[in-house]
Every structure is written in structure tokens, then in C-alpha cells.
Design a protein around this motif. Sequence first.
Motif, mmCIF file in Angstrom:
data_model
loop_
_atom_site.group_PDB
_atom_site.id
_atom_site.type_symbol
_atom_site.label_atom_id
_atom_site.label_comp_id
_atom_site.label_asym_id
_atom_site.label_seq_id
_atom_site.Cartn_x
_atom_site.Cartn_y
_atom_site.Cartn_z
ATOM 1 N N PHE A 66 11.568 22.437 60.884
ATOM 2 C CA PHE A 66 13.024 22.819 60.662
ATOM 3 C C PHE A 66 13.884 22.117 61.607
ATOM 4 C CE2 PHE A 66 9.751 25.687 58.888
ATOM 5 C CZ PHE A 66 10.151 25.775 57.748
ATOM 6 N N LYS A 67 13.524 21.429 62.569
ATOM 7 C CA LYS A 67 14.426 21.262 63.817
ATOM 8 C C LYS A 67 15.696 20.456 63.010
ATOM 9 C CE LYS A 67 10.875 19.550 65.999
ATOM 10 N NZ LYS A 67 9.617 20.198 65.480
ATOM 11 N N PRO A 68 15.601 19.371 62.243
ATOM 12 C CA PRO A 68 16.862 18.682 61.871
ATOM 13 C C PRO A 68 18.064 19.855 61.251
ATOM 14 C CG PRO A 68 14.780 17.566 61.240
ATOM 15 C CD PRO A 68 14.291 18.876 61.588
ATOM 16 N N GLN A 69 17.385 20.690 60.429
ATOM 17 C CA GLN A 69 18.516 21.575 59.778
ATOM 18 C C GLN A 69 19.083 22.514 60.916
ATOM 19 O OE1 GLN A 69 15.193 20.885 58.614
ATOM 20 N NE2 GLN A 69 15.025 21.815 56.704
ATOM 21 N N LEU A 70 18.120 23.081 61.657
ATOM 22 C CA LEU A 70 18.621 23.851 62.868
ATOM 23 C C LEU A 70 19.568 23.066 63.837
ATOM 24 C CD1 LEU A 70 15.216 25.552 63.565
ATOM 25 C CD2 LEU A 70 17.178 26.805 62.572
ATOM 26 N N THR A 71 19.180 22.046 64.061
ATOM 27 C CA THR A 71 20.121 21.195 65.079
ATOM 28 C C THR A 71 21.531 20.888 64.326
ATOM 29 O OG1 THR A 71 18.161 20.041 65.982
ATOM 30 C CG2 THR A 71 20.489 19.005 66.260
ATOM 31 N N LEU A 104 8.261 30.372 61.498
ATOM 32 C CA LEU A 104 8.415 28.997 62.228
ATOM 33 C C LEU A 104 9.862 28.541 62.511
ATOM 34 C CD1 LEU A 104 6.132 26.947 59.613
ATOM 35 C CD2 LEU A 104 5.323 28.028 62.111
ATOM 36 N N ILE A 105 10.786 29.315 61.679
ATOM 37 C CA ILE A 105 12.073 28.893 61.812
ATOM 38 C C ILE A 105 12.410 29.612 63.136
ATOM 39 C CG2 ILE A 105 14.780 29.196 61.173
ATOM 40 C CD1 ILE A 105 13.570 28.795 58.112
ATOM 41 N N GLY A 106 12.294 30.641 63.405
ATOM 42 C CA GLY A 106 12.580 31.568 64.368
ATOM 43 C C GLY A 106 12.135 30.737 65.891
ATOM 44 N N LYS A 107 10.719 30.457 65.741
ATOM 45 C CA LYS A 107 10.225 29.736 67.000
ATOM 46 C C LYS A 107 10.883 28.687 67.282
ATOM 47 C CE LYS A 107 6.002 29.763 67.958
ATOM 48 N NZ LYS A 107 4.439 29.633 67.935
ATOM 49 N N GLN A 108 11.102 27.698 66.349
ATOM 50 C CA GLN A 108 11.930 26.247 66.507
ATOM 51 C C GLN A 108 13.391 26.706 66.784
ATOM 52 O OE1 GLN A 108 10.961 23.700 63.012
ATOM 53 N NE2 GLN A 108 8.939 24.376 63.039
ATOM 54 N N ALA A 109 14.046 27.508 66.422
ATOM 55 C CA ALA A 109 15.354 27.738 66.798
ATOM 56 C C ALA A 109 15.545 28.007 68.350
ATOM 57 C CB ALA A 109 16.040 28.956 66.036
ATOM 58 N N ARG A 110 14.702 28.994 68.694
ATOM 59 C CA ARG A 110 14.702 29.278 70.158
ATOM 60 C C ARG A 110 14.259 28.387 71.087
ATOM 61 N NH1 ARG A 110 17.731 33.052 68.219
ATOM 62 N NH2 ARG A 110 17.052 34.922 67.839
ATOM 63 N N LEU A 111 13.396 27.476 70.544
ATOM 64 C CA LEU A 111 12.846 26.111 71.298
ATOM 65 C C LEU A 111 14.167 25.112 71.477
ATOM 66 C CD1 LEU A 111 9.336 25.486 70.145
ATOM 67 C CD2 LEU A 111 10.070 26.113 72.480
ATOM 68 N N LEU A 112 15.176 25.232 70.411
ATOM 69 C CA LEU A 112 16.228 24.308 70.547
ATOM 70 C C LEU A 112 17.234 25.028 71.161
ATOM 71 C CD1 LEU A 112 16.181 23.067 66.597
ATOM 72 C CD2 LEU A 112 15.822 21.573 68.889
ATOM 73 N N GLY A 113 17.033 26.003 71.884
ATOM 74 C CA GLY A 113 18.216 26.944 72.672
ATOM 75 C C GLY A 113 19.231 27.475 71.790
#
Length: 374
Positions: A206-211, A232-241
Amino acid sequence: MNNSLPLFAAFAFGSLLAGAALGADEIKVGEFAALTGGSASFGQSSHKGTALAFDEMNAAGGVLGKKFKLITEDDQSAAGQPATIVRKLISQDKVVAVLGEVRSSATIEAAPICQENKVPLISPAATNPKVTEVGDYISRICFIDPFQGTVMAKFALSKGWKKVAVLTDVKQDYSVGLAEFFTKGFTAGGGQIVKEQKYSTGDKDFKPQLTSLKATKPDAIFIPGYYGEVALIGKQARLLGIKVPMLGGDGWVGDSLLKVAGNSLDGSFFSCHFSAEDQNPAVQEFVKKYEAKYHEKPDDMAALGYDSAEILADAIKRAGTTDGAKLRDAIAATKGFKGVTGVITLDAQRNASKPAVILSIGGGGFHFEQSVAP
């Protein structure tokens, strides 16, 4: 050989009569639930609550002098399965009513079959408005997404969040509808939807959408999805800051949400139907019984499954029969039923008018924030 044929036939006929007599002493109820697959947490919980209710009612003698036989089928979280299963429950098992499903898409798929065959269906938790629009044999005991979306919109505004981004699962009627109603409520209250992005059930990245959402600098992100993707969205969001709170609906309920998300969803909030922390005596009695049987705390879906079975039994008792049309009318006439998820009254569209609960996430668990009346 020849002499044995009449004897066999007599035995078979006698067995059929015995089976018919046994069936006459039972009230067969069908249940379809996602016991495996991506939504298994939902289905397993709702089934446990449903089974507990029927066990208790049977121990007390059942209704109309008969005990219940619950026939449960696994739809594997897969499209196409709900329709196949419900046809089987009605045509082969001869159930008098069907309970299920938790997911809106699965319920919408199965509902026309129940309507066509004049077999009442009660959904524990399918919140999309389309569910009961199928016809008058279809009911639900949960609130619907226009209410849930409005509740979360008002909650976001009460927190002072004026700019919210939205991330929607386009494969789920539930997610699309809830996003729509949240957006209407939030913008009507003076808020701004700064960006909406989309994903599909089963996605892992989900990194493209979250970015894209991060670039809009939202105060919060509304994610009206199911727990598998949300974790998964929650984890990836935090990794993206991304540090802002995330908001959601009852699709977040699931014991695997925090197992996968860890603490990445701390500080987030979602609407649901029930909290095991509620000190209402009826709730605590249910929690005690559920824990004794399953050695775990009940969640929303367990409580809704329990209430759906209890409401069906209450309707059968009031109807004095399992006749489809009379049972349909008795279910629709449900008023002031004191369930573990609140006092339940069905409106003219057979949707439940009842409170919503808002939970926060933190410290490895869900915590009661507030109850919001309709």
C-alpha cells in the motif's frame, strides 16, 4: 435374496419415518460464515456467538417444544460460495431461517435466494444499506453504514481534525459505502477530504497510495476496510513516517488485527457494535459465559452472532410457528429487544436502530471510548 428385499425396504421405510419424526422435533436453522480464508476471524467469532446462544436455548428446552439444530457452512471468504451454500441450506437441509453473513458483499450475494424462497435471513453485521433492500425476508440486527459513517465523521470533527484522507477497498461494498457516508458527514460538518486513494482486497503493498496521502498532510486517515488489509496498511504507514491517527469502522474488528499490526495502530479509533469493557450487567454476563466456553474474550462479531440467534428464537416464539411469512413478520416486528449489543428495534426497512461504540487502540488492546446513540 428375494425375501430380503421387502425386509430391507421395510427397514429403509422405517428409518425414513424415524428420521422424519426426528426432524419434526427440531427447528433447523442455517448459518453461512467465513470460517476460513481472509475473513475467517469474522466468521469464526460470529459462529461461536451463534452456537453459544443455541446451546443455551436448547439446554433450557428450546422453543415451541422443539430444540434447535444449527447447520453451519463455511463460505471460505470467497465470492460465489454464499449463494451455493444458501441454496443447499434451503433445498437440501430445509432450514426455516438463515443467519449470516457478517460481510455485506457475501450477504448481498445470498439474500436474493432467501427472498425468492421466502426463507427469512437475519444478518448479524452486514452494514451496507443494500442488504435489506433485496426484499422483505431480509433483516439485520446491526446499525447501517449511513449511521456508522456519520458517527465517525462527527468524532473526527470533535477531535479538531479538519483535513482527512480516505483509503477505500473498491472490492468491498462495505468499504465503498462507508467511505461515501463518512465523506458526506465530514464535509457537511465543515471538514475537507484532501485525497482519496483506492486498493483491492488481497493487496499487500500500500506504499504508493500511502505516499500520495502523506503528501497532502492530513490530520487523520479514514480506512473503511477489513482487518487483514488494515493491519498491513497501519504497519506500512508508520514505516513511511505517517504519524497521524487512523480511523475506521467495524471491519477492523478481528483478533488478528493487532497480531499483525503490532503497535502501529496505537492512537487510532474505530466504530463498532460492542465492547467487552462495557460494565452493563448483561454484557458482563455474556462475557463470562463466552470466556467459560471458548477461553477468550468475545468481540463484536461474537456478540452480534449471539444476538442474531436470540432474536430469531424470540421471533419464532412470538409467531408461534416457523412458517416463513409469519416468521418474517415477527422478525420485522422486533421492538426493544434487550441484546448484549444494546436494545434493538427494527425499523420499517428491517434495519436496527441501536447505539454505536467507538474504541481506541493502545497498549496491545481495544479500549472503550464512548457510546453514540442513533
